[in-house]
Design a protein around this motif. Structure first.
Motif, PDB file in Angstrom:
ATOM      1  N   PHE A 219       0.812  -1.214   0.000  1.00 44.00           N
ATOM      2  CA  PHE A 219       0.000   0.000   0.000  1.00 44.00           C
ATOM      3  C   PHE A 219       0.850   1.270   0.000  1.00 44.00           C
ATOM      4  O   PHE A 219       0.349   2.362   0.269  1.00 44.00           O
ATOM      5  CB  PHE A 219      -0.929  -0.013   1.222  1.00 44.00           C
ATOM      6  N   SER A 220       2.134   1.126  -0.290  1.00 39.30           N
ATOM      7  CA  SER A 220       3.054   2.276  -0.408  1.00 39.30           C
ATOM      8  C   SER A 220       2.975   3.192   0.816  1.00 39.30           C
ATOM      9  O   SER A 220       2.755   4.409   0.703  1.00 39.30           O
ATOM     10  CB  SER A 220       2.739   3.075  -1.681  1.00 39.30           C
ATOM     11  N   THR A 221       3.180   2.618   1.982  1.00 36.02           N
ATOM     12  CA  THR A 221       3.057   3.394   3.217  1.00 36.02           C
ATOM     13  C   THR A 221       4.406   3.806   3.804  1.00 36.02           C
ATOM     14  O   THR A 221       4.435   4.490   4.840  1.00 36.02           O
ATOM     15  CB  THR A 221       2.296   2.570   4.288  1.00 36.02           C
ATOM     16  N   ARG A 222       5.507   3.425   3.199  1.00 34.93           N
ATOM     17  CA  ARG A 222       6.804   3.816   3.745  1.00 34.93           C
ATOM     18  C   ARG A 222       6.951   5.333   3.682  1.00 34.93           C
ATOM     19  O   ARG A 222       6.640   5.974   2.681  1.00 34.93           O
ATOM     20  CB  ARG A 222       7.947   3.164   2.964  1.00 34.93           C
TER      21      ARG A 222
ATOM     22  N   ALA B 221       6.143   3.148   8.920  1.00 32.28           N
ATOM     23  CA  ALA B 221       4.995   2.734   8.116  1.00 32.28           C
ATOM     24  C   ALA B 221       3.854   3.703   8.415  1.00 32.28           C
ATOM     25  O   ALA B 221       3.319   3.714   9.519  1.00 32.28           O
ATOM     26  CB  ALA B 221       4.605   1.301   8.454  1.00 32.28           C
ATOM     27  N   SER B 222       3.501   4.520   7.439  1.00 25.75           N
ATOM     28  CA  SER B 222       2.581   5.639   7.673  1.00 25.75           C
ATOM     29  C   SER B 222       1.118   5.212   7.609  1.00 25.75           C
ATOM     30  O   SER B 222       0.619   4.783   6.560  1.00 25.75           O
ATOM     31  CB  SER B 222       2.847   6.735   6.635  1.00 25.75           C
ATOM     32  N   LEU B 223       0.439   5.367   8.719  1.00 27.48           N
ATOM     33  CA  LEU B 223      -1.002   5.146   8.739  1.00 27.48           C
ATOM     34  C   LEU B 223      -1.736   6.245   7.983  1.00 27.48           C
ATOM     35  O   LEU B 223      -2.818   6.014   7.436  1.00 27.48           O
ATOM     36  CB  LEU B 223      -1.497   5.065  10.184  1.00 27.48           C
ATOM     37  N   ALA B 224      -1.165   7.435   7.960  1.00 23.67           N
ATOM     38  CA  ALA B 224      -1.786   8.530   7.211  1.00 23.67           C
ATOM     39  C   ALA B 224      -1.858   8.190   5.730  1.00 23.67           C
ATOM     40  O   ALA B 224      -2.870   8.464   5.058  1.00 23.67           O
ATOM     41  CB  ALA B 224      -1.002   9.821   7.433  1.00 23.67           C
ATOM     42  N   LYS B 225      -0.793   7.599   5.195  1.00 18.56           N
ATOM     43  CA  LYS B 225      -0.814   7.200   3.778  1.00 18.56           C
ATOM     44  C   LYS B 225      -1.849   6.112   3.533  1.00 18.56           C
ATOM     45  O   LYS B 225      -2.579   6.142   2.529  1.00 18.56           O
ATOM     46  CB  LYS B 225       0.574   6.716   3.355  1.00 18.56           C
ATOM     47  N   LEU B 226      -1.917   5.150   4.454  1.00 17.90           N
ATOM     48  CA  LEU B 226      -2.904   4.091   4.303  1.00 17.90           C
ATOM     49  C   LEU B 226      -4.311   4.664   4.434  1.00 17.90           C
ATOM     50  O   LEU B 226      -5.254   4.174   3.795  1.00 17.90           O
ATOM     51  CB  LEU B 226      -2.680   3.000   5.355  1.00 17.90           C
ATOM     52  N   GLY B 227      -4.452   5.728   5.240  1.00 21.70           N
ATOM     53  CA  GLY B 227      -5.744   6.352   5.459  1.00 21.70           C
ATOM     54  C   GLY B 227      -6.323   7.000   4.219  1.00 21.70           C
ATOM     55  O   GLY B 227      -7.517   7.325   4.184  1.00 21.70           O
ATOM     56  N   LYS B 228      -5.509   7.203   3.197  1.00 19.41           N
ATOM     57  CA  LYS B 228      -6.019   7.738   1.937  1.00 19.41           C
ATOM     58  C   LYS B 228      -6.766   6.664   1.143  1.00 19.41           C
ATOM     59  O   LYS B 228      -7.487   6.968   0.195  1.00 19.41           O
ATOM     60  CB  LYS B 228      -4.875   8.310   1.106  1.00 19.41           C
ATOM     61  N   GLN B 229      -6.545   5.398   1.564  1.00 20.14           N
ATOM     62  CA  GLN B 229      -7.169   4.267   0.869  1.00 20.14           C
ATOM     63  C   GLN B 229      -8.275   3.604   1.694  1.00 20.14           C
ATOM     64  O   GLN B 229      -9.126   2.905   1.148  1.00 20.14           O
ATOM     65  CB  GLN B 229      -6.102   3.230   0.515  1.00 20.14           C
ATOM     66  N   PHE B 230      -8.245   3.813   2.999  1.00 19.50           N
ATOM     67  CA  PHE B 230      -9.230   3.222   3.907  1.00 19.50           C
ATOM     68  C   PHE B 230      -9.653   4.263   4.933  1.00 19.50           C
ATOM     69  O   PHE B 230      -8.895   5.179   5.250  1.00 19.50           O
ATOM     70  CB  PHE B 230      -8.649   2.003   4.643  1.00 19.50           C
TER      71      PHE B 230
ATOM     72  N   LEU C 131      -2.534  -2.532  13.145  1.00 20.50           N
ATOM     73  CA  LEU C 131      -2.425  -2.255  11.717  1.00 20.50           C
ATOM     74  C   LEU C 131      -1.000  -1.854  11.353  1.00 20.50           C
ATOM     75  O   LEU C 131      -0.430  -2.353  10.366  1.00 20.50           O
ATOM     76  CB  LEU C 131      -3.419  -1.159  11.332  1.00 20.50           C
ATOM     77  N   GLU C 132      -0.391  -0.979  12.151  1.00 19.82           N
ATOM     78  CA  GLU C 132       0.995  -0.578  11.887  1.00 19.82           C
ATOM     79  C   GLU C 132       1.917  -1.785  11.968  1.00 19.82           C
ATOM     80  O   GLU C 132       2.849  -1.923  11.159  1.00 19.82           O
ATOM     81  CB  GLU C 132       1.421   0.483  12.915  1.00 19.82           C
ATOM     82  N   ASN C 133       1.652  -2.681  12.929  1.00 18.49           N
ATOM     83  CA  ASN C 133       2.489  -3.869  13.093  1.00 18.49           C
ATOM     84  C   ASN C 133       2.455  -4.736  11.836  1.00 18.49           C
ATOM     85  O   ASN C 133       3.484  -5.242  11.392  1.00 18.49           O
ATOM     86  CB  ASN C 133       1.983  -4.658  14.318  1.00 18.49           C
ATOM     87  N   LEU C 134       1.276  -4.868  11.250  1.00 15.88           N
ATOM     88  CA  LEU C 134       1.159  -5.654  10.018  1.00 15.88           C
ATOM     89  C   LEU C 134       1.851  -4.966   8.850  1.00 15.88           C
ATOM     90  O   LEU C 134       2.528  -5.622   8.045  1.00 15.88           O
ATOM     91  CB  LEU C 134      -0.322  -5.879   9.700  1.00 15.88           C
TER      92      LEU C 134
END
Length: 917
Positions: free
Chosen positions: A5-8, A21-30, A43-46
């Motif tokens: 999910f390109s979260t680095r 691992a950016s949750l903010a970046k993942l938050g653009k998709q979920f 979630l960050e751990n995964l």
């Protein structure tokens, strides 16, 4: 690392650059805004451990990102903690297993250095000090000397481990309780670690080999207690399989009223959540009340997660968390990293922010909390202070129902000038005892132990200083502790002693007999030490149901002291009050504690300090310099520790003569071949038990009776009863521990009705023969007969005690059938190759008419693929009952562990296989 999910991303803090691992970046998709704090940590751990699906795949991340708050858990994920923390009772067998694994991996063609912790692993020695000496200024020193003499072999072994294993540190004795040391010093809150040449920042998460590891949840660190075998696997780089949990939200509003303590709050929370039902779930605290809840109170609530049954009880990172980090001496650089990272990840909590979605919500207005205790034998059984006298009188009848001794004493009503005591003792069995200051009387309800003990409360300055202020006020009135009470103070860390001294309150506590006896769990773990001989004789004379009042988190039967039947949990100030009263057969809200120097009645309300005074005292005495000074050389130890002999070798040189440290038999004859999960035939019942069988019942931590199988074994090896030490201290020797399994003096095998003690019926003889459970198990083993254990609800509650599973395995038990399991113990049984089965909802041994005399077959396991098994119980007359049972292998990984014979066997084969490749 995969990154589907390109979260680095990168975070710049303190002039350093961190990968994360950016949750903010993942938050653009979920839609992650609705996720609870704890789910974001998962979630960050995964994201950080994604490996293309070998352990973590894209589908696992999506499952958590799309988390359905109301769905029943059915999706397995792999969780990898950032670090492991151990205490010595559970830590010694961990290190024993690691040492044994070094031997075993070498036999399988691997190399000993493959067995090394791969994540930071820290052990705090806190469970071994006992209250042998009390009520005197030299108690701390004398108990320390006795502790080192008793445990020199264990401590020498741990020093070997500290030198032999990488990334493994030991906090020596007389430093503090593991959870308090974890909170005050070891916790990073946000970790930084070099991975493949790059510095990463990520949430501090932790597995601990003690169920109260959850105390660290108070500062926003996700962690929980696991069995030693699961901790060892994590140390060796193996993730833990778990189902995505439900998260129960606990909304706190209002603020604590005058006279109520954090202990009262947590006992209220425990009762509410036990009633709500949170076993196997996460609990997350939120609401405007958080801003009125100090970090120490949050830690107190988090600590008691096992008592309310949750996997964790977590609070978010907020300004209070960083304030506490500053107070406890953390560096400004670390605090800046925590704040920057938490805000970047959406993990920072601000008052008034949008509430997350929860599986269910429980709400408490803290203004309604009242002074409380819990008991007399379960931490969730809260009783209001005003109802304590009624509670005692209601419950005592069950404890004395089988009493065959005792005589009514009526003439006491005219003795002396203490009419309230005389009224309590009239018409009750009473024992006269002689102490140094004269004759006294013991009766049912007499408090013989008053202990300020345990991580739950000794981390909390409000209740500790509150106890000191109450002691000061009591002394000023001329009050004293009752002379038959064994008083003790076991601070959770050296910091506590410092602030009590700075406040001028240590002297006041000592005037009431509360001298420091050691820095460890002491009474709460069962290390309460012997009662004075006269008190013991008085109890035995009339089989009295005497009481202990302690500021602990556990009060299960047989845990605190073998001679004390009724145990109540209370705040430290109330512990002091009951020491003065000398009995629980009293209403402290309406009856006097005693009389002042002028003979006037003194009530609890007369000496109870105000919330403001407690707060002012905290502000004037507790500061970061105390933490900095006491933790400057936390791993160094004192001269006793540093002068202990310990071997220097890659493999541990086992001593066959040792009764403390022994190479366990788990890996004997092990090969690289993986087995199958086979049906069980011809099994006999080793034990038929009721509800709430705890790990204390299954594997006691306390004293070893000289006529028990373990006691007889030790004597056969030349150990005198005075040197037995405790079961907890001998967890490094399987010969002792297997003999102690199901040996608790309070356990009740239904073969014998209400009779207490670890006995069973051996059906290999005609008629069946009554004998200790260990002796019967060895006879069955010689016969080639597999065994089962049958029990009721909440089987295995209590401490995360891996020996409750190890001992069950070594007795030859192949399956345990219950109405419900505690989370950690079920996992431990799986990890040791013991099959957990659960009656279908609504069924039980009683409803099915099982009496334990049957022969059992468990079929249809399908090599672990079956969700249900068929159980056939054949009675002596040839008739049979057939029923279904749930197979409690909850994840594919657990099935794999079980096929291997256990979790450690699985890890060993994995490591040895890599070497071979």
């Amino acid at each position: 690392m995969a990154d589907s999910f390109s979260t680095r991303d990168r975070l710049e803090v303190n002039g350093k650059s961190y990968a994360y691992a950016s949750l903010a970046k993942l938050g653009k998709q979920f839609d992650l805004a609705r996720l609870p704090y704890s789910m974001k940590i998962l979630l960050e751990n995964l994201l950080r451990h994604e490996d293309g699906g070998v352990t973590v795949g894209k589908e696992h991340i999506e499952a958590v990102a799309r988390w359905d708050a109301t769905a029943e858990p059915d999706t397995e994920i792999a969780f990898m903690p950032a670090r492991v923390v151990l205490q010595d009772f559970t830590g010694v067998p961990c290190v024993v297993d690691l040492a044994a694994m070094r031997d075993a991996v070498a036999r399988l063609g691997g190399s000993p250095e493959q067995i090394n912790p791969l994540i930071p692993s820290e052990l705090v020695i806190d469970h071994s000090v006992q209250v042998d000496v009390f009520g005197r200024a030299d108690a701390l020193d004398l108990n320390g000397k006795i502790e080192f003499e008793r445990n020199k072999e264990r401590y020498g072994f741990l020093r070997w481990g500290q030198n032999a294993f990488e990334d493994f540190k030991v906090v020596p004795p007389n430093t503090g309780i593991v959870h308090q040391v974890n909170l005050e010093h070891l916790a990073r809150v946000v970790m930084e670690r070099d991975v493949d040449g790059e510095t990463w920042a990520f949430p501090d998460t932790v597995f601990g080999t003690d169920s109260h590891t959850t105390m660290i949840n108070g500062i926003g660190v996700l962690g929980w207690g696991v069995g030693g075998i699961e901790a060892e696997a994590a140390m060796l780089g193996q993730p833990s399989s778990m189902l995505i949990p439900q998260v129960v939200g606990f909304k706190l509003t209002g603020r604590m009223p005058e006279g109520a303590t954090a202990t009262d709050l947590v006992l209220t929370v425990t009762q509410m959540l036990r009633s709500h039902g949170v076993v196997g779930k996460f609990v997350e605290f939120f609401g405007e009340g958080l801003q009125h809840l100090p970090l120490a109170d949050r830690a107190t609530i988090g600590n008691m997660s096992p008592e309310y049954g949750a996997t964790c009880g977590i609070f978010p990172i907020d300004a209070e968390a960083t304030r506490y980090m500053r107070l406890s001496g953390r560096s400004e650089e670390q605090i800046a990293l925590v704040e920057a990272y938490a805000k970047a990840q959406g993990l920072w909590h601000e008052p008034g922010q949008t509430e997350a979605s929860y599986s269910s919500v429980v709400e408490l207005d803290m203004a309604t909390v009242k002074p409380s205790l819990a008991g007399p034998k379960r931490p969730q059984d809260r009783v209001l202070l005003e109802d304590m006298k009624d509670n005692f009188n209601t419950n005592v009848t069950g404890f004395v129902a089988n009493r065959k001794v005792g005589c009514a004493v009526h003439e006491l009503a005219t003795e002396g000038g203490d009419q309230p005591q005389a009224d309590r003792l009239a018409a009750k069995p009473v024992s006269k005892i002689s102490l140094d200051d004269g004759e006294h009387h013991l009766a049912d309800g007499s408090v013989v132990i008053a202990a300020i003990t345990s991580c739950t409360n000794t981390s909390n300055p409000a209740v500790m200083l509150g106890a000191g202020l109450l002691a000061r006020n009591a002394v000023a009135k001329g009050l004293k502790a009752a002379p038959w009470v064994k008083t003790s103070l076991g601070p959770g860390s050296l910091v506590v002693t410092d602030y009590l001294k700075k406040a001028g309150l240590m002297d006041e506590l000592e005037k009431l007999g509360f001298f420091v006896v050691g820095y460890g769990c002491t009474t709460c773990i069962g290390n309460s030490g012997p009662l004075p001989e006269a008190v013991s004789k008085g109890i035995a004379e009339n089989d009295l149901a005497v009481a202990a009042v302690l500021s602990g988190n556990r009060n299960f039967e047989g845990r605190i002291h073998a001679e004390v039947k009724m145990n109540y949990l209370a705040s430290p100030p109330l512990v002091v009050a009951y020491a003065i009263a000398g009995t629980v057969d009293i209403d402290l809200t309406s009856e006097p504690l005693g009389q002042d120097r002028d003979g006037k009645d003194v009530y609890l309300r007369d000496i109870w300090p105000s919330n403001r005074e407690i707060g002012d005292t905290i502000a004037a005495t507790v500061g970061p310099e105390m933490f900095a000074a006491n933790y400057a050389d936390v791993f160094k130890g004192d001269t006793r520790w540093n002068s202990m002999a310990s071997p220097e070798s890659e493999l541990y040189p086992w001593d066959e003569a040792s009764t403390y440290i022994k190479n366990p038999p788990y890996f004997d004859g092990m090969t690289m071949e993986v087995g199958a999960i086979e049906d069980i035939h011809g099994a006999r019942v080793l034990g038929l038990f009721g509800d709430s069988i705890t790990t204390d019942h299954i594997s006691p931590a306390g004293s070893i009776k000289k006529d028990s199988p373990a006691g007889l074994f030790l004597q056969s090896r030349g150990v005198q009863p005075a040197d037995f030490n405790s079961y907890g201290s001998r967890r490094g020797n399987d010969d002792v521990m297997v003999r102690g399994t199901f040996a608790n003096i309070r356990i009740k095998n239904r073969f014998f009705g209400g009779e207490e003690g670890g006995n069973t019926l051996y059906f290999g003889s005609n008629p069946p023969e009554k004998m200790p459970i260990y002796d019967a198990a060895m006879k069955y083993k010689a016969d080639g007969t597999p065994l089962v254990v049958i029990a009721g609800k909440e089987y295995g509650t209590g401490s995360s005690r891996d020996w409750a599973a190890k001992g069950t395995n070594l007795l030859g038990v192949k399956a345990v059938i219950t109405e419900s399991f505690e989370r950690i113990h079920r996992s431990n049984l799986v990890g040791m190759g013991v099959l957990p089965l659960q009656f279908i909802e609504g069924e039980s041994a009683t409803s099915l008419g099982l009496d334990g005399t049957e022969t059992f077959a468990i079929t249809g396991l399908e090599d672990g693929a079956a969700k249900r098994a068929t159980v056939t119980a054949t009675a002596t007359d040839g008739s049979s009952k057939v029923f279904q049972a749930e197979v409690m292998l909850l994840t594919p990984k657990e099935v794999e562990y079980f096929r291997n014979g256990g979790l450690l066997h699985y890890v060993l084969r994995q490591l040895a296989g890599r070497r071979g490749a």
